[in-house]
Design a protein around this motif. Structure first.
Motif, short mmCIF file in Angstrom:
data_model
loop_
_atom_site.label_atom_id
_atom_site.label_comp_id
_atom_site.label_asym_id
_atom_site.label_seq_id
_atom_site.Cartn_x
_atom_site.Cartn_y
_atom_site.Cartn_z
N GLN A 12 -22.90 109.55 38.18
CA GLN A 12 -22.52 108.21 37.70
C GLN A 12 -23.69 107.47 37.08
O GLN A 12 -23.58 106.92 36.01
CB GLN A 12 -21.89 107.40 38.83
CG GLN A 12 -21.09 106.19 38.37
CD GLN A 12 -21.94 104.99 38.04
OE1 GLN A 12 -22.94 104.71 38.69
NE2 GLN A 12 -21.54 104.26 37.02
N GLY A 13 -24.84 107.48 37.72
CA GLY A 13 -26.00 106.77 37.18
C GLY A 13 -26.55 107.41 35.92
O GLY A 13 -27.10 106.74 35.06
N LEU A 14 -26.36 108.70 35.80
CA LEU A 14 -26.88 109.44 34.65
C LEU A 14 -25.94 109.36 33.45
O LEU A 14 -26.37 109.26 32.31
CB LEU A 14 -27.10 110.90 35.05
CG LEU A 14 -27.89 111.79 34.12
CD1 LEU A 14 -29.29 111.24 33.90
CD2 LEU A 14 -27.97 113.20 34.71
N MET A 15 -24.64 109.39 33.73
CA MET A 15 -23.62 109.36 32.67
C MET A 15 -22.49 108.41 33.05
O MET A 15 -21.39 108.84 33.38
CB MET A 15 -23.08 110.77 32.44
CG MET A 15 -24.13 111.76 31.98
SD MET A 15 -23.50 113.43 31.75
CE MET A 15 -23.27 113.97 33.44
N PRO A 16 -22.74 107.12 33.05
CA PRO A 16 -21.75 106.16 33.54
C PRO A 16 -20.43 106.16 32.78
O PRO A 16 -19.39 105.87 33.36
CB PRO A 16 -22.46 104.81 33.43
CG PRO A 16 -23.62 105.03 32.53
CD PRO A 16 -23.96 106.48 32.60
N ALA A 17 -20.44 106.49 31.51
CA ALA A 17 -19.18 106.51 30.74
C ALA A 17 -18.26 107.63 31.21
O ALA A 17 -17.04 107.49 31.21
CB ALA A 17 -19.47 106.65 29.26
N MET A 18 -18.85 108.76 31.61
CA MET A 18 -18.05 109.89 32.06
C MET A 18 -17.67 109.80 33.54
O MET A 18 -16.69 110.38 33.97
CB MET A 18 -18.81 111.20 31.81
CG MET A 18 -18.96 111.53 30.36
SD MET A 18 -19.87 113.07 30.09
CE MET A 18 -18.72 114.27 30.76
N PHE A 19 -18.48 109.08 34.31
CA PHE A 19 -18.27 108.98 35.75
C PHE A 19 -18.34 107.51 36.15
O PHE A 19 -19.34 107.06 36.71
CB PHE A 19 -19.32 109.80 36.51
CG PHE A 19 -19.28 111.26 36.19
CD1 PHE A 19 -18.44 112.11 36.90
CD2 PHE A 19 -20.06 111.80 35.18
CE1 PHE A 19 -18.40 113.46 36.61
CE2 PHE A 19 -20.01 113.15 34.87
CZ PHE A 19 -19.18 113.98 35.59
N PRO A 20 -17.30 106.74 35.87
CA PRO A 20 -17.35 105.29 36.15
C PRO A 20 -17.48 105.00 37.65
O PRO A 20 -17.08 105.79 38.49
CB PRO A 20 -16.01 104.78 35.61
CG PRO A 20 -15.15 105.97 35.40
CD PRO A 20 -16.04 107.16 35.30
#
Length: 126
Positions: free
Chosen positions: A113-121
């Motif tokens: 989530q912290g690395l890819m917030p758009a993919m893992f809201p």
């Protein structure tokens, strides 16, 4: 005929500076992408080694999945094979596997989530 002195208003000079800045920006972006990709690979490898376990409500079926959600182990209470209706036991197996996969999925979401917030809201909705 004398050569004209170099002028900072030379359009070629402006273009050269603009291209140099653009190349610098692209290089920094590529470095950031490479660092992020390395981090994704590291986190993915760590998740592959994780194990998640859950049981059905009845506690007669117990499943273990890895961090990618692949079934690693399925244990069924021995007495259940003799006393349960196959349809009921099948539902309990599905429940145990679904719970373990949900736990693995949630851990993946938290990990990335912290690395890819758009993919893992943050809310868990994708």
């Amino acid at each position: 005929m004398t050569d004209q002195p170099y002028s900072s208003r030379d359009p070629i000079d402006g273009l050269r500076r603009s291209l140099t800045n653009t190349v610098g920006d692209l290089t920094r972006m590529q470095e950031a992408i490479d660092a992020q990709l390395t981090e994704v690979r590291t986190r993915t490898e760590e998740l592959r080694t994780r194990r998640f376990e859950a049981s059905a409500d009845s506690r007669r079926a117990h499943a273990v999945v890895d961090g990618e959600g692949f079934l690693q182990e399925l244990r069924i209470d021995p007495g259940s094979l003799r006393s349960s209706h196959p349809g009921q036991l099948g539902g309990e197996i599905v429940q145990a596997v679904s719970r373990t996969r949900a736990a693995a999925s949630e851990e993946n979401r938290k990990t990335f989530q912290g690395l890819m917030p758009a993919m893992f809201p943050a809310g868990g909705v994708s």
